[in-house]
Design a protein around this motif. Structure first.
Motif, PDB file in Angstrom:
ATOM      1  N   GLU A  39       0.837  -1.210   0.000  1.00 29.54           N
ATOM      2  CA  GLU A  39       0.000   0.000   0.000  1.00 29.54           C
ATOM      3  C   GLU A  39       0.869   1.257   0.000  1.00 29.54           C
ATOM      4  OE1 GLU A  39      -3.895   0.361   2.414  1.00 29.54           O
ATOM      5  OE2 GLU A  39      -2.348   1.308   3.656  1.00 29.54           O
ATOM      6  N   TYR A  40       1.919   1.275   0.813  1.00 30.04           N
ATOM      7  CA  TYR A  40       2.799   2.436   0.880  1.00 30.04           C
ATOM      8  C   TYR A  40       3.538   2.635  -0.452  1.00 30.04           C
ATOM      9  CZ  TYR A  40       6.872   5.317   1.964  1.00 30.04           C
ATOM     10  OH  TYR A  40       7.843   6.293   1.926  1.00 30.04           O
ATOM     11  N   THR A  41       4.037   1.550  -1.038  1.00 30.08           N
ATOM     12  CA  THR A  41       4.777   1.642  -2.296  1.00 30.08           C
ATOM     13  C   THR A  41       3.898   2.172  -3.422  1.00 30.08           C
ATOM     14  OG1 THR A  41       6.195  -0.209  -1.623  1.00 30.08           O
ATOM     15  CG2 THR A  41       6.153   0.336  -3.966  1.00 30.08           C
ATOM     16  N   GLU A  42       2.649   1.731  -3.467  1.00 30.22           N
ATOM     17  CA  GLU A  42       1.721   2.225  -4.490  1.00 30.22           C
ATOM     18  C   GLU A  42       1.500   3.724  -4.336  1.00 30.22           C
ATOM     19  OE1 GLU A  42      -1.713  -0.211  -3.963  1.00 30.22           O
ATOM     20  OE2 GLU A  42      -0.898  -1.899  -5.133  1.00 30.22           O
ATOM     21  N   TRP A  43       1.433   4.188  -3.086  1.00 34.26           N
ATOM     22  CA  TRP A  43       1.258   5.625  -2.846  1.00 34.26           C
ATOM     23  C   TRP A  43       2.475   6.405  -3.337  1.00 34.26           C
ATOM     24  CZ3 TRP A  43       3.986   8.776   0.786  1.00 34.26           C
ATOM     25  CH2 TRP A  43       3.522  10.100   0.860  1.00 34.26           C
ATOM     26  N   VAL A  44       3.690   5.919  -3.003  1.00 29.57           N
ATOM     27  CA  VAL A  44       4.918   6.610  -3.415  1.00 29.57           C
ATOM     28  C   VAL A  44       5.033   6.638  -4.937  1.00 29.57           C
ATOM     29  CG1 VAL A  44       7.452   6.485  -3.421  1.00 29.57           C
ATOM     30  CG2 VAL A  44       6.187   6.161  -1.289  1.00 29.57           C
ATOM     31  N   ASN A  45       4.736   5.516  -5.572  1.00 37.58           N
ATOM     32  CA  ASN A  45       4.845   5.449  -7.032  1.00 37.58           C
ATOM     33  C   ASN A  45       3.831   6.329  -7.739  1.00 37.58           C
ATOM     34  OD1 ASN A  45       6.952   3.626  -6.852  1.00 37.58           O
ATOM     35  ND2 ASN A  45       5.658   1.816  -7.108  1.00 37.58           N
ATOM     36  N   GLY A  46       2.783   6.698  -7.046  1.00 44.42           N
ATOM     37  CA  GLY A  46       1.765   7.549  -7.655  1.00 44.42           C
ATOM     38  C   GLY A  46       2.030   9.034  -7.494  1.00 44.42           C
ATOM     39  N   ILE A  47       3.114   9.405  -6.793  1.00 42.70           N
ATOM     40  CA  ILE A  47       3.424  10.824  -6.592  1.00 42.70           C
ATOM     41  C   ILE A  47       4.058  11.393  -7.865  1.00 42.70           C
ATOM     42  CG2 ILE A  47       4.853  12.450  -5.284  1.00 42.70           C
ATOM     43  CD1 ILE A  47       4.594  10.587  -2.884  1.00 42.70           C
ATOM     44  N   ASP A  48       3.517  12.473  -8.382  1.00 42.34           N
ATOM     45  CA  ASP A  48       4.059  13.068  -9.597  1.00 42.34           C
ATOM     46  C   ASP A  48       5.020  14.223  -9.302  1.00 42.34           C
ATOM     47  OD1 ASP A  48       2.217  14.855  -8.641  1.00 42.34           O
ATOM     48  OD2 ASP A  48       1.034  14.976 -10.499  1.00 42.34           O
ATOM     49  N   ASP A  49       4.964  14.774  -8.083  1.00 43.69           N
ATOM     50  CA  ASP A  49       5.853  15.879  -7.723  1.00 43.69           C
ATOM     51  C   ASP A  49       6.205  15.750  -6.240  1.00 43.69           C
ATOM     52  OD1 ASP A  49       7.287  18.164  -7.344  1.00 43.69           O
ATOM     53  OD2 ASP A  49       5.656  19.551  -7.839  1.00 43.69           O
ATOM     54  N   PHE A  50       7.417  15.242  -5.974  1.00 43.42           N
ATOM     55  CA  PHE A  50       7.825  15.020  -4.591  1.00 43.42           C
ATOM     56  C   PHE A  50       8.041  16.315  -3.825  1.00 43.42           C
ATOM     57  CE2 PHE A  50       8.913  10.954  -6.537  1.00 43.42           C
ATOM     58  CZ  PHE A  50       8.425  10.062  -5.589  1.00 43.42           C
TER      59      PHE A  50
END
Length: 434
Positions: A344-355
């Motif tokens: 769940e956490y990895t999916e959230w990080v991978n979905g970030i377009d602008d860190f």
């Protein structure tokens, strides 16, 4: 050609005639047979051997380790004596056998004079740098860089990253990694802790290097290994898997002293390792590390601290259920590390377009399996993380491994009497973690 053949034939006859291969005896002499009052802090003992045949060695104590199991003719035997952290004097016997001739070395080690209840481990480290091109600094690695990396790891393991008590959240493991100064034969290393090996196979797969599935290949790799009972072996080379920063074998424990999540290692009480039991670091990232103003998920300081954690018996802080049916299962066997759903956490990080939209604390925030949020500090976590904390339960696991694992350097809490009936002939499964 005929003339040379005629001259060689008598020589061949002489060599055969002088061979003692059919003889039951051999000449065998050693330079010293008794060592009294060996320091409780540990020592290295060197004994010269004069012999007319092949010979083999054995030690009746796990704290006294010969650098050679087999040799031939004249040579030097180096004995590594681990620290004695008990209040009792102890004795070891090393036997050298050449056909029907035996010699023994008697060693008496003084008891510890320390009042501390816990032994401070100094774990010798050897980096094996595999390179194809000397001109490629990622492959050959600049002199001094590996010492810099191991020093950074020591700050983590000693809880010395932050001097401000506000951030004093980790455990001092009471251990340090020290760069080896000598080769197994006793000769001095040109650069402490570093051996460079020209190797045409790089880049290569770290998984194939570590898994031991190809027995012939595994034995070839294992030939580069320095005795894991004396050294922690770290191989540095460019991985063909660019998305992997490091990988490490998990240790073994003995059936008399088991630890959840680790395999039984009784086999290694009587057998040598036939695969490269080690840590591997991807040299493509060997110069990547953060500072007070920047952060990199590929930080080599954090990578090595993380992989050494695996090597000393720690699993990932997050849940690792192989079937992905229970991602809140406690798979690191530490009750004080918050369990969370890594998928769940990895999916959230991978979905970030602008860190840049997020603070570092926000990127490090997880939701545990009880629904509470926390900021990740644990060295055994992945992705965005402060990577500056070991917990009390993790410390207990590492101290157990240091005391009872047969393939970890340092003094052990078990004796030969504890292990005499434990040896077996079945090699245990090989475990490794990224």
């Amino acid at each position: 050609m005929k003339t040379r053949l005629i001259l060689l034939l008598p020589l061949l006859w002489i060599l055969i005639g002088c061979s003692d291969s059919n003889s039951d005896s051999a000449t065998l002499e050693i330079s010293q047979s008794t060592f009294d009052d060996v320091s409780p802090e540990g020592a290295t003992i060197k004994v010269s051997i004069t012999c007319s045949s092949t010979w083999r060695t054995s030690s009746n104590q796990n704290w006294c380790i010969p650098n050679l199991q087999n040799g031939s003719n004249d040579g030097e035997l180096v004995l590594t004596i681990h620290a004695n952290n008990t209040s009792e004097e102890r004795n070891a016997t090393v036997t050298i056998m050449a056909k029907k001739t035996n010699k023994t070395i008697k060693i008496t080690q003084s008891p510890s004079t320390s009042t501390a209840n816990e032994h401070h481990y100094k774990l010798p480290v050897i980096f094996h740098v595999l390179y194809k091109s000397r001109n490629d600094r990622n492959q050959y690695v600049t002199k001094g860089r590996l010492a810099q990396i191991i020093n950074a790891c020591n700050l983590t393991y000693k809880n010395k990253i932050y001097q401000d008590s506000k951030y004093n959240i980790s455990q001092d493991m009471n251990l340090e990694f020290v760069m080896a100064t000598e080769k197994p034969d006793g000769t001095i290393l040109e650069e402490a802790g570093v051996e460079r090996i020209e190797w045409d196979e790089v880049p290569m797969s770290c998984e194939q290097f570590m898994d031991g599935k190809d027995k012939n290949q595994a034995k070839k790799y294992a030939e580069m290994l320095w005795n894991p009972k004396v050294y922690i072996n770290i191989f540095v080379y460019p991985f063909s898997e660019n998305n992997i920063l490091g990988i490490a074998h998990l240790p073994y424990c003995l059936s008399s002293y088991p630890l959840d999540g680790l395999n039984n290692g009784n086999y290694f009480l009587s057998h040598e390792v036939e695969y490269p039991h080690c840590v591997s670091i991807n040299s493509n990232y060997i110069y990547v590390n953060g500072d007070n103003s920047s952060y990199y998920t590929a930080d080599v300081y954090n990578t090595l601290a993380h992989e050494l954690g695996h090597y000393l018996g720690l699993h990932h802080a997050f849940s690792e259920d192989g079937d992905n049916t229970d991602l809140c299962k406690d798979t690191d066997y530490c009750t004080d590390t918050p369990t969370y759903n890594i998928t769940e956490y990895t999916e959230w990080v991978n979905g970030i377009d602008d860190f840049n939209k997020y603070s570092f604390d926000e990127l490090c925030t997880r939701t545990n399996c009880e629904g509470d949020t926390f900021i990740s500090h644990n060295i055994m976590d992945y992705a965005f993380c402060y990577s500056d904390q070991f917990t009390f339960q993790q410390r207990k696991r590492i101290r157990h491994v240091l005391s009872y694992s047969p393939l970890i350097p340092g003094t052990k809490e078990y004796t030969s009497a504890d292990t005499r009936s434990l040896s077996c002939d079945e090699q245990p499964p090989i475990q490794f973690r990224y």
